[in-house]
Enzyme design. Structure first.
Site, PDB file in Angstrom:
ATOM      1  N   GLU A   1      51.011 -20.188 -14.395  1.00 30.95           N
ATOM      2  CA  GLU A   1      52.401 -20.308 -14.747  1.00 30.95           C
ATOM      3  C   GLU A   1      52.272 -19.929 -16.087  1.00 30.95           C
ATOM      4  O   GLU A   1      52.220 -20.566 -17.274  1.00 30.95           O
ATOM      5  CB  GLU A   1      52.856 -21.725 -14.941  1.00 30.95           C
ATOM      6  CG  GLU A   1      52.884 -22.346 -13.384  1.00 30.95           C
ATOM      7  CD  GLU A   1      54.102 -21.738 -12.559  1.00 30.95           C
ATOM      8  OE1 GLU A   1      55.175 -21.437 -13.061  1.00 30.95           O
ATOM      9  OE2 GLU A   1      54.230 -22.026 -11.168  1.00 30.95           O
TER      10      GLU A   1
ATOM     11  N   CYS B   1      59.444 -21.723 -21.448  1.00 36.33           N
ATOM     12  CA  CYS B   1      58.902 -20.373 -20.878  1.00 36.33           C
ATOM     13  C   CYS B   1      60.003 -19.592 -20.494  1.00 36.33           C
ATOM     14  O   CYS B   1      60.156 -18.397 -20.460  1.00 36.33           O
ATOM     15  CB  CYS B   1      57.943 -20.618 -19.832  1.00 36.33           C
ATOM     16  SG  CYS B   1      58.556 -21.757 -18.757  1.00 36.33           S
TER      17      CYS B   1
HETATM   18  P1  NAP Z   1      48.197 -21.446 -24.386  1.00 30.51           P
HETATM   19  O1  NAP Z   1      47.577 -21.026 -25.777  1.00 30.51           O
HETATM   20  O2  NAP Z   1      47.790 -20.493 -23.333  1.00 30.51           O
HETATM   21  O3  NAP Z   1      47.480 -22.694 -23.946  1.00 30.51           O
HETATM   22  C1  NAP Z   1      47.813 -23.304 -22.827  1.00 30.51           C
HETATM   23  C2  NAP Z   1      46.739 -24.093 -22.285  1.00 30.51           C
HETATM   24  O4  NAP Z   1      45.544 -23.315 -22.198  1.00 30.51           O
HETATM   25  C3  NAP Z   1      46.193 -25.071 -23.386  1.00 30.51           C
HETATM   26  O5  NAP Z   1      45.874 -26.393 -22.785  1.00 30.51           O
HETATM   27  C4  NAP Z   1      45.054 -24.369 -23.955  1.00 30.51           C
HETATM   28  O6  NAP Z   1      44.188 -25.204 -24.789  1.00 30.51           O
HETATM   29  C5  NAP Z   1      44.446 -23.644 -22.989  1.00 30.51           C
HETATM   30  N1  NAP Z   1      43.749 -22.187 -23.498  1.00 30.51           N
HETATM   31  C6  NAP Z   1      44.447 -21.269 -24.240  1.00 30.51           C
HETATM   32  N2  NAP Z   1      43.559 -20.370 -24.369  1.00 30.51           N
HETATM   33  C7  NAP Z   1      42.420 -20.671 -23.760  1.00 30.51           C
HETATM   34  C8  NAP Z   1      41.152 -19.951 -23.448  1.00 30.51           C
HETATM   35  N3  NAP Z   1      40.801 -18.881 -24.155  1.00 30.51           N
HETATM   36  N4  NAP Z   1      40.366 -20.697 -22.735  1.00 30.51           N
HETATM   37  C9  NAP Z   1      40.475 -21.774 -22.112  1.00 30.51           C
HETATM   38  N5  NAP Z   1      41.685 -22.373 -22.156  1.00 30.51           N
HETATM   39  C10 NAP Z   1      42.620 -22.099 -23.076  1.00 30.51           C
HETATM   40  O7  NAP Z   1      49.647 -21.515 -24.326  1.00 30.51           O
HETATM   41  P2  NAP Z   1      50.491 -22.456 -25.095  1.00 30.51           P
HETATM   42  O8  NAP Z   1      50.849 -21.465 -26.585  1.00 30.51           O
HETATM   43  O9  NAP Z   1      49.917 -23.593 -25.482  1.00 30.51           O
HETATM   44  O10 NAP Z   1      51.733 -22.615 -24.385  1.00 30.51           O
HETATM   45  C11 NAP Z   1      52.992 -21.569 -24.650  1.00 30.51           C
HETATM   46  C12 NAP Z   1      53.115 -20.767 -23.547  1.00 30.51           C
HETATM   47  O11 NAP Z   1      53.159 -21.122 -22.244  1.00 30.51           O
HETATM   48  C13 NAP Z   1      54.070 -19.687 -23.797  1.00 30.51           C
HETATM   49  O12 NAP Z   1      53.738 -18.320 -23.304  1.00 30.51           O
HETATM   50  C14 NAP Z   1      55.044 -20.131 -22.552  1.00 30.51           C
HETATM   51  O13 NAP Z   1      55.814 -19.062 -22.082  1.00 30.51           O
HETATM   52  C15 NAP Z   1      54.260 -20.584 -21.460  1.00 30.51           C
HETATM   53  N6  NAP Z   1      54.762 -21.625 -20.368  1.00 30.51           N
HETATM   54  C16 NAP Z   1      54.816 -21.055 -19.124  1.00 30.51           C
HETATM   55  C17 NAP Z   1      55.282 -22.058 -18.223  1.00 30.51           C
HETATM   56  C18 NAP Z   1      55.515 -21.580 -16.807  1.00 30.51           C
HETATM   57  O14 NAP Z   1      55.817 -22.477 -15.987  1.00 30.51           O
HETATM   58  N7  NAP Z   1      55.643 -20.371 -16.675  1.00 30.51           N
HETATM   59  C19 NAP Z   1      55.837 -23.226 -18.643  1.00 30.51           C
HETATM   60  C20 NAP Z   1      55.726 -23.409 -20.023  1.00 30.51           C
HETATM   61  C21 NAP Z   1      54.958 -22.851 -20.907  1.00 30.51           C
HETATM   62  P3  NAP Z   1      44.296 -25.370 -26.528  1.00 30.51           P
HETATM   63  O15 NAP Z   1      45.483 -25.978 -26.609  1.00 30.51           O
HETATM   64  O16 NAP Z   1      43.063 -25.995 -26.826  1.00 30.51           O
HETATM   65  O17 NAP Z   1      44.054 -23.981 -26.968  1.00 30.51           O
END
Ligand code: NAP
Length: 457
Positions: free
Chosen positions: A229, A263
């Site tokens: 997602e 998102c």
């Molecule tokens: P993110 O940086 O990708 O983080 C999401 C999760 O993945 C966190 O627990 C993060 O841990 C982990 N993560 C990040 N990089 C990683 C890696 N290289 N290896 C393993 N785990 C990793 O996303 P965010 O900035 O927190 O969230 C915002 C994003 O989420 C936006 O793009 C938004 O559009 C999207 N989103 C999508 C939905 C949907 O349903 N489609 C809903 C809500 C949000 P850490 O925090 O420890 O880095």
């Protein structure tokens, strides 16, 4: 490596740091989860309904504490935090009531014999979640899998550790079996190890393209099922026959709810030229009327971003966009605060060569595109690597449905901004990911559709 810290973005003060999980804690959590999976395997989903209702009740009891914890560490308006807890209570109650019948075997017609498939649990699922809806993102995975019989290991975002711990505690205190949801503060390397472990059968990720592709790679390498997602750059299409009152109502918070960090926020406002001025006026009025302040305070309507880092990243993206020709049509006046505020803005003149054209701006920035006609609106909407949500505003529903069917996206809301409910599937296509959460589709994400056929006659 992730550093788990709870920092209040309104003050930028550290509340508490949390150490990473030890190897022993990880092993123990996987053992507990595996034992629970084996116990649940032989029990019908209906035996867990009461327990999920009790979890919902316990979230009701702790509604304010949960909401305050989320607001304190990621800055969303307290009222929005309360709405989030209420939504999660609904999700738990929905699956507690509906999942048992949805998980009954499905009969198949076959000339080869009497056939059906069971919907069985598969094992521990790891949920890798973002900070923007600290509870909702977790419950979207937890509640359906609880009914299926898949225990959850939660790896939450590094900046919402207090919300992660409180969620685990509320579920435990409701009397849920030990291991139903276990929170672990994992480094990226540890995430890889957990995914590779044979006791783990799937991984559900909500997050950015960066996080998603890294976790999907680990899942693929280990042949573990995954749902992704991910981000969006959602079009909000205003057609020539849009009702001005509906438009005003809907556009009101389409870009500012959760400080624009949704998102499915309406990030690209695509408007036919006859309604361009109307849309600009609505956006101006909406943005100019916001009141920045402490998100715990009821009178505040503009919250800080979730972190100073996020506010700085957004400012950097916007700066680059302006260097490439984007024009600032409006920006909120200076905000005197030590918090992670970003002044809401309206950008126009973003052409295809601009890096912003195909980027997600995760904050209160509206990108407005004027188009000649509907055809151009649809073509622009589809000219994106993302395909998560979308809105179509039209006073003619048949017309709006026709337009909706031409958009390459996972979700379209007619005459509304983004929406979510337990019974509605949530998810996207293209770089917005794959799979669905919520609804019956989400319930089936980590189910083993086990075929049984009797060919003995
Ligand atoms: P993110 O940086 O990708 O983080 C999401 C999760 O993945 C966190 O627990 C993060 O841990 C982990 N993560 C990040 N990089 C990683 C890696 N290289 N290896 C393993 N785990 C990793 O996303 P965010 O900035 O927190 O969230 C915002 C994003 O989420 C936006 O793009 C938004 O559009 C999207 N989103 C999508 C939905 C949907 O349903 N489609 C809903 C809500 C949000 P850490 O925090 O420890 O880095």
């Amino acid at each position: 490596m992730s550093k788990y810290e709870s920092i209040n973005p309104y003050t930028n003060q550290l509340i508490k740091s949390y150490p990473n999980a030890t190897q022993q804690e990880i092993d123990q959590a996987l053992d507990v989860g595996e034992k629970l999976y084996l116990t649940w395997y032989n029990q019908l989903p209906a035996t867990r309904s009461k327990s999920l209702h009790e979890i919902a009740n316990n979230f009701s009891k702790h509604r304010k504490e949960m909401a305050k914890t989320m607001t304190l560490e990621m800055g969303k308006l307290y009222q929005e935090s309360l709405e989030e807890v209420d939504l999660c209570i609904n999700i738990c109650n929905y699956y507690a009531d509906k999942a048992p019948s949805m998980l009954e075997p499905t009969t198949l017609e076959s000339e080869l014999g009497s056939a059906y498939y069971l919907k069985q649990s598969t094992g521990i699922i790891m949920a890798c979640e973002p900070w923007n809806f600290p509870l909702y993102q977790v419950i979207r995975v937890f509640a359906p899998n609880f009914m299926v019989g898949n225990p959850i290991i939660l790896k939450h975002a590094h900046n919402v550790p207090a919300s992660a711990e409180l969620t685990e505690k509320i579920i435990e205190e409701a009397g849920a079996p030990k291991g139903s949801l276990q929170n672990l503060f994992l480094s990226y390397d540890q995430i890889g190890d957990v995914i590779a472990d044979k006791r783990v059968q799937g991984v559900a990720v909500t997050g950015s393209e960066r996080g998603g592709s890294s976790v999907a790679e680990a899942a693929g390498k280990n042949i573990k099922k995954s749902t992704m997602e991910l981000g969006g750059n959602d079009p909000f299409i205003v057609l020539a026959d849009a009702d001005p009152d509906v438009l005003r109502n809907v556009l009101g918070d389409a870009r500012t709810y959760n400080c624009g960090q949704v998102c499915t926020s309406s990030k690209r406002i695509i408007v036919v030229e006859s309604l361009y001025n109307e849309v600009m006026n609505i956006l101006h009025d909406t943005f100019a009327s916001l009141r920045p302040g402490d998100p715990l305070n009821e009178s505040t309507t503009l919250a800080p971003m979730n972190s100073q880092k996020a506010a700085d990243k957004l400012a950097e993206q916007v700066k680059k966009g302006i260097e490439h020709g984007a024009m600032v049509n409006y920006q909120y006046p200076e905000i005197k605060s030590s918090g992670a505020f970003f002044r809401p803005m309206i950008l126009t003149n973003i052409d295809k060569k601009n890096p912003l054209f195909n980027e997600e701006l995760f904050g209160p920035v509206a990108e407005v595109f004027k188009v000649k006609n509907e055809e151009e609106a649809i073509s622009l909407a589809n000219d994106s690597s993302f395909g998560l949500g979308s809105s179509v505003i039209s006073s003619n529903v048949n017309h709006a449905q026709e337009v909706a069917s031409q958009i390459e996206t996972g979700m379209t809301v007619i005459n509304g901004r983004w929406i979510t409910a337990p019974e509605l599937p949530f998810g996207g296509v293209k770089k917005s990911g794959y799979g669905r959460e919520l609804s019956e589709l989400g319930l089936m994400s980590f189910v083993n559709e086990h075929l049984v056929i009797d060919v003995s006659k």
